[in-house]
Every structure is written in C-alpha cells, then in structure tokens.
Design an enzyme around this catalytic site. Structure first.
Site, mmCIF file in Angstrom:
data_model
loop_
_atom_site.group_PDB
_atom_site.id
_atom_site.type_symbol
_atom_site.label_atom_id
_atom_site.label_comp_id
_atom_site.label_asym_id
_atom_site.label_seq_id
_atom_site.Cartn_x
_atom_site.Cartn_y
_atom_site.Cartn_z
ATOM 1 N N PRO A 2 6.493 -3.099 -0.005
ATOM 2 C CG PRO A 2 8.580 -2.997 1.029
ATOM 3 C CD PRO A 2 7.737 -2.306 0.012
ATOM 4 C CD GLU A 3 0.742 -6.720 1.020
ATOM 5 O OE1 GLU A 3 -0.145 -6.885 1.881
ATOM 6 O OE2 GLU A 3 0.663 -7.184 -0.135
ATOM 7 C CE LYS A 52 1.157 -1.017 2.367
ATOM 8 N NZ LYS A 52 0.806 -0.866 0.935
ATOM 9 N NE ARG A 126 -1.011 12.472 7.474
ATOM 10 C CZ ARG A 126 0.036 13.061 8.028
ATOM 11 N NH1 ARG A 126 -0.145 14.093 8.847
ATOM 12 N NH2 ARG A 126 1.266 12.653 7.774
ATOM 13 C CG ASN A 167 -2.360 -5.571 -5.274
ATOM 14 O OD1 ASN A 167 -3.543 -5.798 -5.124
ATOM 15 N ND2 ASN A 167 -1.850 -5.180 -6.429
ATOM 16 N NE ARG A 259 -0.894 -1.041 -6.229
ATOM 17 C CZ ARG A 259 -0.451 -1.222 -4.971
ATOM 18 N NH1 ARG A 259 -0.724 -0.330 -4.032
ATOM 19 N NH2 ARG A 259 0.270 -2.291 -4.669
#
Length: 270
Positions: A2-3, A52, A126, A167, A259
């Site tokens: 999931p984005e 995310k 981060r 993606n 990816r």
C-alpha cells in the site's frame, strides 16, 4: 505494498471511529499480546500517518506503530465483532466521540509494535517529507535529490528521501512530467522537482478521498481499459507492451533497484 494515501485514509478512519474514547485492544493471534495488554482500555487521542507508517497515539504516551508491508490489511465492521477469522494480529473495539461502537482487525502486517514518543520521533526522523502532511518540507527531499547521481526513479521510491510514494505514483508522476526514470537526480531542475512535488500532493489527496489512485487526466481517461477491473486507468503502470495513451509508443518495462519500472521512451526521453 500500500502507498501512503492508504495509510492516511486509514488514519482518518480510525481517528473518526476510535479517537476520544477508550479502546479495547487484543491480539487473538497472540503475537501482539504483550503490546495489546499495555494499551488495552486506554483512550486513543489521535491516529495519524507518516508515509507508509500508521500511528495510534494513546493518552498514556504510548504509540502503536503499524507498517502493513506487502500483506498487511485492516478489516472494519460495526461492533460487536464475530469471532476472529484467520491470523488477527490486533483487534480494536471502541466507540470514539461518535458513540457508535466499531471494530477493526489487523492481519499480516510487517510491523505492529508499541513505541514511546522518542522512538516515534526517531522513526519519523529517518523518513523523508510526506506529501500528505501539512508540515512537509519539499526542500528536504530536494536537498538529497539535487546532490544524488542515483536515478530519479529510484530516489522517489526511497522512503528516506520521500515518504509514502510507491510504484504506481512513481511511474505515473514521472510520465505526467515527461521525465525519464533514469535521469540522475542532480540533473533535475528545482522547478521540475517542485512541479513533481505539487502534483504528488494533489494526486495523493485524491487517493485519500477516493481510496484509489486516480492518475490519468480526464482528457486522457478513455481507450484501453485499466490493468485491473477495480482500478482506474494508468498511463504506464503495468501497461508493458501496450501503446502509450498519448503517443502510441510501446510502454517499456525494466527492473530498477529490485522494483518493476514502467515508462514511455517517447514521452519520457532519456
């Protein structure tokens, strides 16, 4: 995976349903039993997201951090809930300010853990700026992009550079701005980066509102169907071998840093 819009949508939903009231928390599967015992019966102050990562903030100062990963998923239903089905890592039951009891079951996440606020600060430190957060600073990402020889297609997916983009948004926003995914970050102009950022802000907000990624402009939203029956059309994502919606050139595919990558060699020249 999931984005970011999915996590922000969940955060809004959980804040609406559970914030302001006591939440019963359990771990039917048992893998989160200790963490659930720490927060069971506490009041959820807010739910929010960064990239995310989903964060539930409780009145004790404890925070539940969830990263769905590839297989994680929440299912929601009005309370009382039926007996758990499958490997339920965490079950939430509460009424929030609305007074309407609701429940949510979490299955298959990469992470489900209890953190202290300093640990949350370390986690978010981060991460790069999140286009869906009001406090996001796009220049933090630009500082890294403008100095990097890595391709922009890889930098957009690096959560330390930019949080929440996956993606689909990566492939589509680069197409929308006629930028090759292979172009080194340091070869982007600041104006190009700002246009990408502004577009991501708009596209991802639509994703939060509608629950799906709408990336094709209305004037191009016709012709060949989407890659899946329940998804809106895309320009290049998962359209390898098909003609570009704008120029007719065959959409290309390769692997970039592990990816899948999709682009149009005519609309996005190297």
């Amino acid at each position: 995976m999931p984005e970011g819009h999915t996590l922000h949508r969940l955060a809004k939903l959980h804040h609406k349903r559970f914030a302001g009231g006591q939440v019963r928390v359990s771990s039917p599967q048992g893998r989160f039993a200790e963490g659930a015992a720490l927060i069971d019966g506490q009041t959820l102050l807010k739910a929010d997201a960064w990239g995310k990562h989903l964060l539930h903030h409780y009145d004790s100062g404890l925070v539940v951090h969830v990263h769905l990963g590839l297989y994680g998923k929440f299912t929601e239903s009005p309370a009382p809930l039926a007996a758990p089905v499958g490997e339920v890592r965490m079950r939430l039951i509460g009424a929030g300010r609305s007074g309407d009891p609701f429940g949510a079951d979490l299955r298959g996440p990469t992470a489900c853990e209890v953190l202290l606020e300093p640990e949350v600060d370390a986690l978010t430190a981060r991460l790069g700026p999140d286009p869906l957060r009001r406090d996001a600073d796009p220049d933090r990402a630009w500082h890294r992009i403008s100095r990097s020889a890595r391709p922009i297609g890889a930098l957009l997916m690096d959560q330390k550079v930019l949080a929440g983009v996956g993606n689909v948004y990566r492939a589509e926003v680069l197409f929308r701005h006629n930028i090759s995914p292979d172009r080194p970050g340091k070869q982007l102009s600041h104006e190009e980066w700002q246009a990408i950022w502004d577009d991501l802000v708009d596209l991802m907000k639509v994703g939060v509102q509608r629950g799906v990624m709408v990336v094709v402009r209305p004037e191009h939203d016709h012709g060949a169907p989407s890659y899946a029956a329940d998804r809106p059309r895309t320009y290049v994502y998962r359209r390898v071998g098909e003609p570009c919606r704008l120029c007719g050139t065959t959409v290309q595919h390769s692997i970039m840093e592990g990816r899948n990558l999709f682009w149009c060699p005519t609309c996005q020249p190297r």
